[in-house]
Scaffold this active site. Sequence first.
Site, PDB file in Angstrom:
ATOM      1  CE  LYS A 112      -4.152  -1.690   2.464  1.00 31.48           C
ATOM      2  NZ  LYS A 112      -5.174  -1.980   3.191  1.00 31.48           N
ATOM      3  CE  LYS A 195      -5.228  -8.243  -2.120  1.00 35.24           C
ATOM      4  NZ  LYS A 195      -5.691  -8.148  -0.146  1.00 35.24           N
ATOM      5  CE  LYS A 198     -11.660  -2.625   0.736  1.00 38.01           C
ATOM      6  NZ  LYS A 198     -12.405  -3.845   0.922  1.00 38.01           N
TER       7      LYS A 198
HETATM    8  P1  TYM Z   1     -10.255  -6.695   4.353  1.00 38.98           P
HETATM    9  O1  TYM Z   1     -12.007  -5.574   4.574  1.00 38.98           O
HETATM   10  O2  TYM Z   1     -10.334  -5.769   3.237  1.00 38.98           O
HETATM   11  O3  TYM Z   1     -11.479  -7.754   3.658  1.00 38.98           O
HETATM   12  C1  TYM Z   1     -11.909  -8.329   4.438  1.00 38.98           C
HETATM   13  C2  TYM Z   1     -11.957  -9.627   4.234  1.00 38.98           C
HETATM   14  O4  TYM Z   1     -12.005  -9.881   3.095  1.00 38.98           O
HETATM   15  C3  TYM Z   1     -10.652 -11.159   2.500  1.00 38.98           C
HETATM   16  N1  TYM Z   1     -10.390 -11.055   1.503  1.00 38.98           N
HETATM   17  C4  TYM Z   1     -10.158 -12.261   0.698  1.00 38.98           C
HETATM   18  N2  TYM Z   1     -10.567 -13.143   0.866  1.00 38.98           N
HETATM   19  C5  TYM Z   1     -10.192 -13.859  -0.459  1.00 38.98           C
HETATM   20  N3  TYM Z   1     -10.221 -13.239  -1.738  1.00 38.98           N
HETATM   21  C6  TYM Z   1     -10.100 -12.404  -1.745  1.00 38.98           C
HETATM   22  N4  TYM Z   1      -9.340 -11.896  -2.791  1.00 38.98           N
HETATM   23  C7  TYM Z   1      -9.926 -10.975  -0.637  1.00 38.98           C
HETATM   24  N5  TYM Z   1      -9.618 -10.229  -0.544  1.00 38.98           N
HETATM   25  C8  TYM Z   1     -10.608  -9.799   1.022  1.00 38.98           C
HETATM   26  C9  TYM Z   1      -9.562 -10.322   3.652  1.00 38.98           C
HETATM   27  O5  TYM Z   1      -8.812 -11.731   3.728  1.00 38.98           O
HETATM   28  C10 TYM Z   1     -10.421 -10.545   4.655  1.00 38.98           C
HETATM   29  O6  TYM Z   1     -11.125 -11.616   5.933  1.00 38.98           O
HETATM   30  N6  TYM Z   1      -7.372  -6.198   7.650  1.00 38.98           N
HETATM   31  C11 TYM Z   1      -8.787  -6.258   7.579  1.00 38.98           C
HETATM   32  C12 TYM Z   1      -9.533  -6.573   8.713  1.00 38.98           C
HETATM   33  C13 TYM Z   1      -9.751  -6.274  10.248  1.00 38.98           C
HETATM   34  C14 TYM Z   1      -9.573  -7.248  11.044  1.00 38.98           C
HETATM   35  C15 TYM Z   1      -9.583  -7.352  12.045  1.00 38.98           C
HETATM   36  C16 TYM Z   1      -9.762  -9.331  10.024  1.00 38.98           C
HETATM   37  C17 TYM Z   1      -9.555  -5.862  10.855  1.00 38.98           C
HETATM   38  N7  TYM Z   1      -9.677  -6.122  12.192  1.00 38.98           N
HETATM   39  C18 TYM Z   1      -9.460  -8.541  12.500  1.00 38.98           C
HETATM   40  C19 TYM Z   1      -9.732  -9.867  11.076  1.00 38.98           C
HETATM   41  C20 TYM Z   1      -9.633  -9.864  12.416  1.00 38.98           C
HETATM   42  C21 TYM Z   1      -8.834  -6.540   6.214  1.00 38.98           C
HETATM   43  O7  TYM Z   1      -8.229  -5.376   5.902  1.00 38.98           O
HETATM   44  O8  TYM Z   1     -10.253  -6.916   5.660  1.00 38.98           O
END
Ligand code: TYM
Length: 330
Positions: A112, A195, A198
């Site tokens: 990022k 992957k 967004k």
């Molecule tokens: P975020 O908001 O980017 O994504 C949410 C969830 O979606 C999963 N994900 C995917 N899984 C499979 N294929 C993909 N292409 C793909 N893109 C996204 C992510 O792995 C995630 O599980 N850091 C986290 C948010 C967070 C969090 C937490 C998660 C904050 N605190 C505590 C677990 C526990 C995030 O940016 O997710």
Amino acid sequence: RPRVLSGIQPTAGSFHLGNYLGAVRQWVALQESHDAFYCVVDLHAITVEQDPKTLRQNSRVSAAQLLALGIDPERSALFVQSHVPEHAQLGWVMQCLTGFGEAGRMTQFKDKSARQTADHVGVGLFTYPILQAADILLYQTQFVPVGEDQRQHLELTRDLAQRFNKRYGKTFRVPEAYIVKDTAKIYDLQDPAAKMSKSVPAGMVELLEDPKRSAKKIRSAVTDAGREVVFDVVEKPGVSNLLTIYSALTGRAVPELEADYAGRGYGDLKKDLGEVFTEFVTPVQARVAAYLDDPAELDKVLARGAERAREVASVTLARAYERIGFLAPA
Ligand code: TYM
């Protein structure tokens, strides 16, 4: 009942298919047998600039999607991260336990921040995974259902829990990532080596976009040389990704789909997958709209979720503060 916690960012408004298949689907399944806490991580969202009005709306849209996808607020505590101040409070404690180099090795941060100049990268983006560790550790979480891209953050979380426990005595449960292999990484439809994310709209299927648009994106997905519909991640990453999505949305096994499409081409597969997706997402969109129609009720659900979350989080934070040597308020 074992405890699970996970979070999702409200930044984009709509979730994409990777979010759903990689994470949220597991959240829904786990709430049946687990003590579940799910949060919309708005504190994480502001690690990049957000328009206040849009952020507020997107937090509601995210909560509405979680409900529409099957999170049951009677069973799961569904809340917004900023409603539970303990997250930021434990986040600070965890920052003080994290090495600068250790945080610098996080690949998501490196990716990022590489896209921007140093002064545009906020310190919050650097400490992002440490706040995530606090999210998880506050709830004495056993399992964290996430996609593959979160594995390294989960490792950091485990290290921080162990470090705190070693220094101050056993305080936190050391959590485990819960990653379902088949759908752990959904790939970009235009670039099956990357992957779905967004940051690349063309290859991403959004749950809240017009399904006609999604079907079109699926029809124009990059596929591979040849024309046989076979699951082969090395030779046919594009087709394999479509088969993974198809299988996950219908519950039909990949070999069964291969047999079904034997002698037919990629075109049929894509056309049918567009229909499968449309059928899945149409009622979801209707439910999202209904939840958003009554924001007061939605806010009430989130307030109840935050209350349940605070009951657990405040106990953990108080114990951590005491262990650290903070003077208890009289
Ligand atoms: P975020 O908001 O980017 O994504 C949410 C969830 O979606 C999963 N994900 C995917 N899984 C499979 N294929 C993909 N292409 C793909 N893109 C996204 C992510 O792995 C995630 O599980 N850091 C986290 C948010 C967070 C969090 C937490 C998660 C904050 N605190 C505590 C677990 C526990 C995030 O940016 O997710």
